[in-house]
Write a protein that holds these residues in place. Structure first.
Motif, PDB file in Angstrom:
ATOM      1  N   ALA A 194       2.802  -5.573  -7.025  1.00  0.00           N
ATOM      2  CA  ALA A 194       1.768  -6.408  -7.642  1.00  0.00           C
ATOM      3  C   ALA A 194       0.510  -5.636  -8.015  1.00  0.00           C
ATOM      4  N   VAL A 195       0.279  -4.498  -7.370  1.00  0.00           N
ATOM      5  CA  VAL A 195      -0.952  -3.745  -7.614  1.00  0.00           C
ATOM      6  C   VAL A 195      -0.667  -2.312  -8.075  1.00  0.00           C
ATOM      7  N   LEU A 196       0.075  -1.564  -7.266  1.00  0.00           N
ATOM      8  CA  LEU A 196       0.271  -0.147  -7.563  1.00  0.00           C
ATOM      9  C   LEU A 196       0.999   0.075  -8.884  1.00  0.00           C
ATOM     10  N   PHE A 197       2.145  -0.588  -9.090  1.00  0.00           N
ATOM     11  CA  PHE A 197       2.916  -0.397 -10.316  1.00  0.00           C
ATOM     12  C   PHE A 197       2.144  -0.831 -11.565  1.00  0.00           C
ATOM     13  N   PRO A 198       1.493  -2.017 -11.547  1.00  0.00           N
ATOM     14  CA  PRO A 198       0.680  -2.382 -12.719  1.00  0.00           C
ATOM     15  C   PRO A 198      -0.431  -1.380 -13.018  1.00  0.00           C
ATOM     16  N   VAL A 199      -1.101  -0.882 -11.972  1.00  0.00           N
ATOM     17  CA  VAL A 199      -2.181   0.085 -12.181  1.00  0.00           C
ATOM     18  C   VAL A 199      -1.633   1.382 -12.788  1.00  0.00           C
ATOM     19  N   LEU A 200      -0.509   1.846 -12.270  1.00  0.00           N
ATOM     20  CA  LEU A 200       0.109   3.059 -12.824  1.00  0.00           C
ATOM     21  C   LEU A 200       0.538   2.853 -14.268  1.00  0.00           C
ATOM     22  N   PHE A 201       1.076   1.661 -14.566  1.00  0.00           N
ATOM     23  CA  PHE A 201       1.475   1.347 -15.940  1.00  0.00           C
ATOM     24  C   PHE A 201       0.261   1.338 -16.866  1.00  0.00           C
ATOM     25  N   ILE A 202      -0.826   0.738 -16.411  1.00  0.00           N
ATOM     26  CA  ILE A 202      -2.058   0.675 -17.211  1.00  0.00           C
ATOM     27  C   ILE A 202      -2.590   2.076 -17.469  1.00  0.00           C
ATOM     28  N   LEU A 203      -2.633   2.894 -16.428  1.00  0.00           N
ATOM     29  CA  LEU A 203      -3.126   4.266 -16.587  1.00  0.00           C
ATOM     30  C   LEU A 203      -2.240   5.066 -17.538  1.00  0.00           C
ATOM     31  N   PHE A 204      -0.923   4.839 -17.460  1.00  0.00           N
ATOM     32  CA  PHE A 204       0.007   5.526 -18.364  1.00  0.00           C
ATOM     33  C   PHE A 204      -0.242   5.127 -19.814  1.00  0.00           C
ATOM     34  N   THR A 205      -0.364   3.815 -20.073  1.00  0.00           N
ATOM     35  CA  THR A 205      -0.558   3.345 -21.449  1.00  0.00           C
ATOM     36  C   THR A 205      -1.892   3.839 -22.015  1.00  0.00           C
ATOM     37  N   TYR A 206      -2.941   3.823 -21.189  1.00  0.00           N
ATOM     38  CA  TYR A 206      -4.238   4.274 -21.693  1.00  0.00           C
ATOM     39  C   TYR A 206      -4.289   5.788 -21.861  1.00  0.00           C
ATOM     40  N   THR A 207      -3.496   6.506 -21.104  1.00  0.00           N
ATOM     41  CA  THR A 207      -3.378   7.952 -21.324  1.00  0.00           C
ATOM     42  C   THR A 207      -2.732   8.224 -22.675  1.00  0.00           C
ATOM     43  N   ARG A 208      -1.681   7.451 -22.980  1.00  0.00           N
ATOM     44  CA  ARG A 208      -1.026   7.582 -24.283  1.00  0.00           C
ATOM     45  C   ARG A 208      -1.983   7.221 -25.419  1.00  0.00           C
ATOM     46  N   ILE A 209      -2.761   6.162 -25.209  1.00  0.00           N
ATOM     47  CA  ILE A 209      -3.733   5.751 -26.222  1.00  0.00           C
ATOM     48  C   ILE A 209      -4.781   6.846 -26.415  1.00  0.00           C
ATOM     49  N   LEU A 210      -5.209   7.450 -25.316  1.00  0.00           N
ATOM     50  CA  LEU A 210      -6.213   8.517 -25.380  1.00  0.00           C
ATOM     51  C   LEU A 210      -5.682   9.708 -26.172  1.00  0.00           C
ATOM     52  N   VAL A 211      -4.426  10.060 -25.947  1.00  0.00           N
ATOM     53  CA  VAL A 211      -3.806  11.177 -26.679  1.00  0.00           C
ATOM     54  C   VAL A 211      -3.760  10.875 -28.168  1.00  0.00           C
ATOM     55  N   ILE A 212      -3.326   9.663 -28.527  1.00  0.00           N
ATOM     56  CA  ILE A 212      -3.237   9.275 -29.937  1.00  0.00           C
ATOM     57  C   ILE A 212      -4.619   9.248 -30.580  1.00  0.00           C
ATOM     58  N   SER A 213      -5.607   8.726 -29.852  1.00  0.00           N
ATOM     59  CA  SER A 213      -6.954   8.604 -30.422  1.00  0.00           C
ATOM     60  C   SER A 213      -7.579   9.962 -30.705  1.00  0.00           C
ATOM     61  N   TYR A 214      -7.252  10.965 -29.902  1.00  0.00           N
ATOM     62  CA  TYR A 214      -7.789  12.299 -30.146  1.00  0.00           C
ATOM     63  C   TYR A 214      -7.069  12.999 -31.303  1.00  0.00           C
ATOM     64  N   ARG A 215      -5.834  12.617 -31.540  1.00  0.00           N
ATOM     65  CA  ARG A 215      -5.100  13.182 -32.676  1.00  0.00           C
ATOM     66  C   ARG A 215      -5.558  12.555 -33.984  1.00  0.00           C
ATOM     67  N   CYS A 216      -5.860  11.262 -33.940  1.00  0.00           N
ATOM     68  CA  CYS A 216      -6.234  10.527 -35.151  1.00  0.00           C
ATOM     69  C   CYS A 216      -7.668  10.020 -35.008  1.00  0.00           C
ATOM     70  N   ARG A 217      -8.577  10.561 -35.772  1.00  0.00           N
ATOM     71  CA  ARG A 217      -9.977  10.174 -35.660  1.00  0.00           C
ATOM     72  C   ARG A 217     -10.197   8.708 -36.029  1.00  0.00           C
ATOM     73  N   GLY A 218      -9.346   8.192 -36.911  1.00  0.00           N
ATOM     74  CA  GLY A 218      -9.537   6.828 -37.384  1.00  0.00           C
ATOM     75  C   GLY A 218      -9.362   5.768 -36.318  1.00  0.00           C
ATOM     76  N   VAL A 219      -8.660   6.087 -35.230  1.00  0.00           N
ATOM     77  CA  VAL A 219      -8.400   5.074 -34.203  1.00  0.00           C
ATOM     78  C   VAL A 219      -9.304   5.246 -32.980  1.00  0.00           C
ATOM     79  N   ARG A 220     -10.173   6.279 -32.997  1.00  0.00           N
ATOM     80  CA  ARG A 220     -11.020   6.514 -31.833  1.00  0.00           C
ATOM     81  C   ARG A 220     -11.960   5.345 -31.567  1.00  0.00           C
ATOM     82  N   THR A 221     -12.610   4.869 -32.616  1.00  0.00           N
ATOM     83  CA  THR A 221     -13.567   3.767 -32.449  1.00  0.00           C
ATOM     84  C   THR A 221     -12.869   2.519 -31.964  1.00  0.00           C
TER      85      THR A 221
END
Length: 305
Positions: free
Chosen positions: A202-229
């Protein structure tokens, strides 16, 4: 125990000088409860009224804010009654229900934040497939899942606890939380193991999933300037809410298990922060950081002024 009614009562030992400051406590907490209800439902009403906000991201935000109100309602009415009562007690059955409601809604918060993280991931990393993936049916299924699964998970330890005999009748707190199993005459290894498994799912797995998805988003946002904002505007509020709620829940769940004996005043302050700070934090952070909501809020209050 009341032998005439065959009802077992639990006493809350977490209050500090309640007999001296009962009316001050009552006024402060009643004001906070009204603020929580009004602020959360103001944002929810804006999302419901304006069709431009009828998107998955805002629907999940509305669900999260409703969950915050329910979370507060589990605690505040009983707490306000306790401030005005000579004895701060609760029946064991009511205590189990409060415990069940408190943690099922807390788990729902993590699942809703996970769904919101997935929504942002699809929107930013797969924008062309967003409308196909995040359909109305999918959104409804996510919402049902976020509320039903925690209820099923938390109902198991509640039912197990209901059948166990209790030998202690005092809780070191102001509401029924993870210290309830310490009331049992004999500690249950099965209940302890299940609690750890439920905590992970209920806590650990959701938190890890959230951190994983936002890490992926962070990687994409740094590759593409248009999605950073876009990433900064929509993901930052979710991360702030996640960090805030995770810290409070970690304290509430882990400290009793570690059996750390904090002073009563420290336990009271932390308990009040869990039930006050977080439900107020959600509407403020989403109201100020989400541009779509902020613009409607600004128009609403500017017209009144």
């Amino acid at each position: 125990m009341d032998n005439r009614l065959n009802v077992t009562y639990i006493t809350f030992d977490g209050h500090v000088e309640v007999h001296r400051y009962r009316y001050l406590y009552f006024v402060i907490m009643f004001t906070m409860y009204i603020l929580i209800i009004s602020s959360n439902f103001t944002v929810v009403s804006i999302i419901v009224i304006h069709k431009s906000l009828h998107e998955p991201m805002y629907i999940f935000i509305a669900a999260l804010l409703i969950n915050s109100v329910l979370f507060s309602t589990v605690i505040y009415p009983k707490l306000l009654i306790d401030f005005l009562s000579e004895k701060q007690i609760i029946s064991y059955s009511a205590c189990l229900f409060q415990w069940f409601s408190f943690y099922s809604l807390a788990a729902s918060e993590f699942f809703l934040l996970s769904v919101m993280a997935y929504d942002r991931y699809v929107s930013i990393c797969n924008p062309l497939q967003y409308s196909t993936i995040m359909r109305k049916t999918t959104v409804n299924m996510f919402l049902i899942f976020a509320w039903v699964l925690p209820v099923c998970e938390v109902s198991v330890p509640m039912l197990l606890s209901a059948k166990k005999e209790i030998c202690k009748f005092h809780l070191k707190g102001i509401h029924c939380n993870s210290t309830v199993p310490k009331l049992h005459c004999v500690s249950s290894r099965l209940l302890h193991i299940y609690g750890m498994v439920a905590l992970a799912s209920a806590v650990l797995f959701p938190v890890l999933f959230i951190l994983f998805t936002y890490t992926r988003i962070l990687v994409i946002s740094y590759r593409c300037r248009g999605v950073r904002t876009k990433a900064a505007q929509t993901c930052l509020p979710h991360l702030l809410v996640l960090i805030n709620f995770s810290c409070f829940i970690a304290y509430d769940v882990l400290i009793p298990r570690l059996e750390v004996d904090f002073p009563k005043i420290v336990r009271l302050i932390m308990a009040l922060q869990i039930i006050t700070y977080h439900p107020l934090f959600n509407p403020i952070i989403y109201g100020l950081k989400m541009r779509g909501i902020y613009e409607h809020l600004k128009r609403l209050f500017c017209k009144r002024v």
